[in-house]
Every structure is written in C-alpha cells, then in structure tokens.
Motif scaffolding. Structure first.
Motif, PDB file in Angstrom:
ATOM      1  N   PRO A 106       0.797  -1.236   0.000  1.00 16.12           N
ATOM      2  CA  PRO A 106       0.000   0.000   0.000  1.00 16.12           C
ATOM      3  C   PRO A 106       0.826   1.281   0.000  1.00 16.12           C
ATOM      4  O   PRO A 106       0.384   2.290  -0.561  1.00 16.12           O
ATOM      5  CB  PRO A 106      -0.841  -0.125   1.282  1.00 16.12           C
ATOM      6  N   ALA A 107       2.019   1.260   0.608  1.00 15.16           N
ATOM      7  CA  ALA A 107       2.823   2.485   0.632  1.00 15.16           C
ATOM      8  C   ALA A 107       3.246   2.888  -0.773  1.00 15.16           C
ATOM      9  O   ALA A 107       3.198   4.077  -1.147  1.00 15.16           O
ATOM     10  CB  ALA A 107       4.049   2.280   1.519  1.00 15.16           C
ATOM     11  N   ARG A 108       3.642   1.904  -1.590  1.00 13.50           N
ATOM     12  CA  ARG A 108       4.059   2.181  -2.959  1.00 13.50           C
ATOM     13  C   ARG A 108       2.867   2.685  -3.779  1.00 13.50           C
ATOM     14  O   ARG A 108       2.996   3.608  -4.573  1.00 13.50           O
ATOM     15  CB  ARG A 108       4.647   0.907  -3.584  1.00 13.50           C
ATOM     16  N   VAL A 109       1.715   2.053  -3.595  1.00 11.95           N
ATOM     17  CA  VAL A 109       0.522   2.462  -4.331  1.00 11.95           C
ATOM     18  C   VAL A 109       0.085   3.865  -3.906  1.00 11.95           C
ATOM     19  O   VAL A 109      -0.326   4.682  -4.740  1.00 11.95           O
ATOM     20  CB  VAL A 109      -0.620   1.449  -4.111  1.00 11.95           C
ATOM     21  N   ALA A 110       0.201   4.156  -2.605  1.00 15.32           N
ATOM     22  CA  ALA A 110      -0.193   5.477  -2.100  1.00 15.32           C
ATOM     23  C   ALA A 110       0.675   6.582  -2.710  1.00 15.32           C
ATOM     24  O   ALA A 110       0.181   7.659  -3.065  1.00 15.32           O
ATOM     25  CB  ALA A 110      -0.096   5.508  -0.582  1.00 15.32           C
ATOM     26  N   LYS A 111       1.985   6.311  -2.861  1.00 18.13           N
ATOM     27  CA  LYS A 111       2.861   7.312  -3.481  1.00 18.13           C
ATOM     28  C   LYS A 111       2.479   7.512  -4.941  1.00 18.13           C
ATOM     29  O   LYS A 111       2.470   8.644  -5.445  1.00 18.13           O
ATOM     30  CB  LYS A 111       4.319   6.872  -3.366  1.00 18.13           C
ATOM     31  N   TRP A 112       2.146   6.408  -5.623  1.00 24.47           N
ATOM     32  CA  TRP A 112       1.692   6.513  -7.014  1.00 24.47           C
ATOM     33  C   TRP A 112       0.405   7.330  -7.099  1.00 24.47           C
ATOM     34  O   TRP A 112       0.267   8.200  -7.968  1.00 24.47           O
ATOM     35  CB  TRP A 112       1.479   5.114  -7.591  1.00 24.47           C
ATOM     36  N   GLN A 113      -0.541   7.066  -6.196  1.00 25.29           N
ATOM     37  CA  GLN A 113      -1.803   7.808  -6.188  1.00 25.29           C
ATOM     38  C   GLN A 113      -1.573   9.294  -5.958  1.00 25.29           C
ATOM     39  O   GLN A 113      -2.181  10.134  -6.608  1.00 25.29           O
ATOM     40  CB  GLN A 113      -2.740   7.251  -5.113  1.00 25.29           C
ATOM     41  N   GLU A 114      -0.698   9.597  -5.009  1.00 25.57           N
ATOM     42  CA  GLU A 114      -0.389  10.999  -4.716  1.00 25.57           C
ATOM     43  C   GLU A 114       0.203  11.689  -5.942  1.00 25.57           C
ATOM     44  O   GLU A 114      -0.195  12.796  -6.308  1.00 25.57           O
ATOM     45  CB  GLU A 114       0.581  11.080  -3.540  1.00 25.57           C
ATOM     46  N   GLY A 115       1.152  11.028  -6.585  1.00 22.73           N
ATOM     47  CA  GLY A 115       1.801  11.614  -7.750  1.00 22.73           C
ATOM     48  C   GLY A 115       0.883  11.785  -8.935  1.00 22.73           C
ATOM     49  O   GLY A 115       0.913  12.816  -9.621  1.00 22.73           O
ATOM     50  N   THR A 116       0.034  10.787  -9.195  1.00 21.80           N
ATOM     51  CA  THR A 116      -0.877  10.884 -10.336  1.00 21.80           C
ATOM     52  C   THR A 116      -1.981  11.908 -10.080  1.00 21.80           C
ATOM     53  O   THR A 116      -2.403  12.607 -11.006  1.00 21.80           O
ATOM     54  CB  THR A 116      -1.507   9.516 -10.665  1.00 21.80           C
ATOM     55  N   ALA A 117      -2.443  12.003  -8.842  1.00 21.76           N
ATOM     56  CA  ALA A 117      -3.493  12.976  -8.515  1.00 21.76           C
ATOM     57  C   ALA A 117      -3.001  14.402  -8.757  1.00 21.76           C
ATOM     58  O   ALA A 117      -3.762  15.271  -9.191  1.00 21.76           O
ATOM     59  CB  ALA A 117      -3.939  12.806  -7.070  1.00 21.76           C
ATOM     60  N   GLN A 118      -1.716  14.628  -8.479  1.00 22.10           N
ATOM     61  CA  GLN A 118      -1.135  15.964  -8.655  1.00 22.10           C
ATOM     62  C   GLN A 118      -0.448  16.131 -10.014  1.00 22.10           C
ATOM     63  O   GLN A 118       0.006  17.222 -10.342  1.00 22.10           O
ATOM     64  CB  GLN A 118      -0.106  16.234  -7.550  1.00 22.10           C
ATOM     65  N   ASP A 119      -0.351  15.014 -10.764  1.00 21.17           N
ATOM     66  CA  ASP A 119       0.428  14.999 -12.002  1.00 21.17           C
ATOM     67  C   ASP A 119       1.818  15.567 -11.739  1.00 21.17           C
ATOM     68  O   ASP A 119       2.329  16.416 -12.474  1.00 21.17           O
ATOM     69  CB  ASP A 119      -0.276  15.787 -13.109  1.00 21.17           C
ATOM     70  N   ASN A 120       2.430  15.050 -10.677  1.00 25.24           N
ATOM     71  CA  ASN A 120       3.703  15.569 -10.173  1.00 25.24           C
ATOM     72  C   ASN A 120       4.816  14.559 -10.435  1.00 25.24           C
ATOM     73  O   ASN A 120       4.922  13.545  -9.748  1.00 25.24           O
ATOM     74  CB  ASN A 120       3.579  15.862  -8.667  1.00 25.24           C
ATOM     75  N   TRP A 121       5.659  14.846 -11.423  1.00 25.71           N
ATOM     76  CA  TRP A 121       6.722  13.907 -11.772  1.00 25.71           C
ATOM     77  C   TRP A 121       7.771  13.778 -10.672  1.00 25.71           C
ATOM     78  O   TRP A 121       8.388  12.725 -10.522  1.00 25.71           O
ATOM     79  CB  TRP A 121       7.382  14.311 -13.083  1.00 25.71           C
ATOM     80  N   GLU A 122       7.985  14.813  -9.887  1.00 23.78           N
ATOM     81  CA  GLU A 122       8.965  14.741  -8.809  1.00 23.78           C
ATOM     82  C   GLU A 122       8.577  13.677  -7.786  1.00 23.78           C
ATOM     83  O   GLU A 122       9.443  13.064  -7.165  1.00 23.78           O
ATOM     84  CB  GLU A 122       9.119  16.105  -8.132  1.00 23.78           C
ATOM     85  N   ILE A 123       7.289  13.440  -7.632  1.00 25.26           N
ATOM     86  CA  ILE A 123       6.816  12.354  -6.769  1.00 25.26           C
ATOM     87  C   ILE A 123       6.862  11.032  -7.528  1.00 25.26           C
ATOM     88  O   ILE A 123       7.372  10.032  -7.031  1.00 25.26           O
ATOM     89  CB  ILE A 123       5.380  12.629  -6.269  1.00 25.26           C
ATOM     90  N   LEU A 124       6.372  11.037  -8.755  1.00 26.58           N
ATOM     91  CA  LEU A 124       6.251   9.809  -9.531  1.00 26.58           C
ATOM     92  C   LEU A 124       7.600   9.189  -9.884  1.00 26.58           C
ATOM     93  O   LEU A 124       7.721   7.966  -9.975  1.00 26.58           O
ATOM     94  CB  LEU A 124       5.458  10.078 -10.811  1.00 26.58           C
ATOM     95  N   LYS A 125       8.623  10.011 -10.082  1.00 27.24           N
ATOM     96  CA  LYS A 125       9.921   9.446 -10.461  1.00 27.24           C
ATOM     97  C   LYS A 125      10.526   8.609  -9.344  1.00 27.24           C
ATOM     98  O   LYS A 125      11.411   7.787  -9.583  1.00 27.24           O
ATOM     99  CB  LYS A 125      10.884  10.540 -10.903  1.00 27.24           C
ATOM    100  N   LYS A 126      10.031   8.790  -8.118  1.00 28.07           N
ATOM    101  CA  LYS A 126      10.517   8.036  -6.960  1.00 28.07           C
ATOM    102  C   LYS A 126       9.714   6.758  -6.726  1.00 28.07           C
ATOM    103  O   LYS A 126       9.995   6.015  -5.781  1.00 28.07           O
ATOM    104  CB  LYS A 126      10.441   8.900  -5.703  1.00 28.07           C
TER     105      LYS A 126
END
Length: 366
Positions: free
Chosen positions: A16-36
């Motif tokens: 769930p932690a990995r999925v939560a980071k993906w959700q956060e990044g996609t919701a914001q369309d934030n590559w700085e989050i998604l690249k991690k």
C-alpha cells in the motif's frame, strides 16, 4: 481451484505504501513524486542464448544472442536496486538463465542485500554444484515443462527427448536437497496450454506430484506483439476448461495445480476493461541481456519504453531519468492499449489501479 501464491491474480494491494505514493503523484500529475515510485519486482535476463527453441516462445524476435550481462555490473545494479526499495528479482528473460556463469552466486548476493530472488528456467543446463546455493538463495524456482511425455516435450521445446529425462532427474535432485536441508525454496513447474499438449496436462500434473513438486501452473498462451510465431494466436480455450476438473482431484496440502482459468477467460475476451495503462512505468521493470532497462514486457526493444542502460548508468539514475519521464508522458497521452498484448504481465495490476482511479459509488462503505 486453490491458488496459494495468487499466480492467477496479483499482489500489488499488499504494497500500500508504494501504491499510495503513485496515487499521490498521479493525482497531482507531479513527476517529482512519480519518479521516486520504484518497481516492486524486476525481471532480469542475465544470458541471451537458449538451449531450446520452444514453439510458443514470445521473445524469439530478440534473437537468442549468446551474450551475458557483466557479473560486476549486475551485482552493482542489484545492490543499487536494494537501496531504493526494490523487493524482488526474477532471472528469466530472452534466454536460459542457467547458462549465465555464477547465477547461484548472484542469487546469493541478492538475498544478502535483502532482495527476494527467483528463477524461471528449462532446468536442463543445471549443474549439481550450483543447485545447493541456488535453492538456499531463491524464494522459488519454476521450471518450464510443457508436456507430460518425452516425445511431446521434444516437439514443443524443439530439443532432444533425453532433455525431458534430464529435467525430471534435476528436479528430483533439487527436491532431495530441499528435504535434506529443510529449505523453504518453493519448487514448481509451468506448462503453456497448447493443442499439442492439452491431453498431457493431467499426465504432467501426476508426474509433478509424484516426484514431490510444490505446484504446477497451467497457463494460456499470449501472443506477443513482436513474436515471429503466431501459430497459437487464435487458440479456443473454452474447449479446454474441463481439464480443470481432472486436475483439481490432485490437489492436497502438499501439491497444488494452478489452472489459470481466469486468465484463459480474459484471453477469450480479446480486450481490456480499462482505457489506459497505469502500471507503466512504475511497478515492474525488465533488464535485457544487453543492459537496457524497459518498463513493459509487451514492448521490449522499443525506444518509447527504454529508459537507459545499466552499462552506462546506475539503475536509480536510469529510473529517475528523463527518458522514463518521456515514456510516462507517452503512455499517458499517446499509447493506445487496444494494440497492446492481451493478458500482459501487468493486466491484473492495471485492473486494480483502474478501480482505484475510478471508484464505484459505495466504495467508502468499507
């Protein structure tokens, strides 16, 4: 039919932690989050050549080149992957991984840095001196065994009949070592269900159970976009569903047949229920024998899905690099999944992610 290891499903919901980071990044369309958002699972092809030429081989188009990843580069890559939270690697890929010198040592190294390792192999080139360290290091070993008799095996694997006996003898040796040392490595086999071997599924299952394997997987063929072969592209699996009933009779607390009927039914539907691939380039990766890093097994060799090369950069530099960002933009804005492989490796994961992206009306009533 029991499926203890969720082979016919997926296990992303257990991270769930990995999925939560993906959700956060996609919701914001934030590559700085998604690249991690690093993969949980990476497939590695340590050696390009193969001693067989299976009639159904999806990666035949990659040429069975007798090249290998440099040992030190592979070890450094695995160490780097461990440092960024990658949890597992499977050695398989374009060729036969047991042809890679010191595969047992690289599996032991992966275990030492906290990465679970596994091996998918035809098991013919196994050497007695390697099996002990492999089994002590791997979480599981799965053998590609696509018939229940030597004759059919030789025809499907396009090899000599004696290889069938070699595989069975090697499995017996592995099982003996597992029992003698009380090891936890799960030993299984896998058969791609084809018109040529459908009448031997039960025979193979009986053989696997008799020698002491933990499981046998019966899976459908999936046409790769680039495969030279298209012999099995239009198999009708509805005519084979009844095999499951006979196989179920062999299940007990020590042996399990996983008849992948869910995947077979999806194969017959010929389309995905989601409109976009959300899994790429995030939760799975592939390292080819030439060192290139890809994010999708259905598009191996294509520039839009290649992020770099471990011979030039570390895995983390590649994963957080500009080429992966470009691939993410391409997948989100241009990729038409109607042209993707049916039952691709990330299909069940994509179904799960699509549900998260498009919740049903009462999902909050847990």
């Amino acid at each position: 039919m029991s499926d203890k290891y969720s082979i016919d499903s997926h296990k992303l919901m257990l991270h769930p932690a990995r999925v939560a980071k993906w959700q956060e990044g996609t919701a914001q369309d934030n590559w700085e989050i998604l690249k991690k958002v690093y993969p949980i699972y990476v497939e590695i092809s340590p050696f390009g050549g193969c001693n067989h030429r299976c009639t159904f081989c999806a990666l035949d188009y990659m040429g069975y080149k007798n090249i290998a990843i440099d040992y030190q580069i592979l070890e450094n890559t695995i160490g780097n992957m461990a440092s960024v939270g990658i949890k597992s690697v499977m050695f398989a890929g374009e060729g036969e991984p047991l042809l890679f010198k010191n595969l047992d040592k690289i599996c032991a190294y992966a275990k030492s840095v906290g990465i679970d390792s596994a091996l998918t192999t035809n098991f013919v080139p196994l050497r007695k001196q390697n099996i002990e360290l492999l089994m002590e290091s791997c979480s599981w070993i799965k053998v590609s065994l696509n018939a229940g008799t030597a004759k059919s095996y030789a025809e499907i694997h396009q090899t000599k009949e004696r290889d069938f006996d070699t595989v069975i003898d090697n499995l017996k040796m592995a099982i003996s070592h597992k029992r003698a040392k009380n090891l936890t490595c799960t030993l299984g086999a896998q058969m791609v269900l084809l018109p040529e071997n459908m009448n031997e599924a039960v025979i193979l299952a009986q053989l696997c159970k008799s020698i002491g394997l933990d499981y046998l997987v019966i899976k459908p063929y999936s046409q790769h976009l680039s495969s030279h072969t298209n012999k099995y592209e239009f198999i009708d699996y509805t005519k084979m569903y009844d095999i499951e009933k006979e196989l179920e009779k062999l299940n007990d607390d020590k042996f399990n047949v996983v008849f992948r009927i869910n995947t077979m039914k999806k194969f017959m539907q010929k389309k995905q229920p989601y409109k976009k691939c959300n899994a790429t380039p995030f939760f799975w990766a592939y390292i080819a024998t030439d060192g290139k890093v890809f994010g999708c097994s259905a598009h191996l060799g294509k520039d839009n899905f290649c992020y770099g090369n471990i011979n030039d950069n570390s895995f983390s530099e590649i994963w957080e690099g500009e080429k992966r960002k470009e691939s993410y933009i391409y997948v989100q804005s241009k990729l038409d999944i109607k042209d993707c492989r049916i039952n691709c490796r990330m299909d069940e994961v994509n179904r799960y992610l699509d549900r998260l992206q498009s919740p049903f009306e009462h999902d909050n009533f847990i």
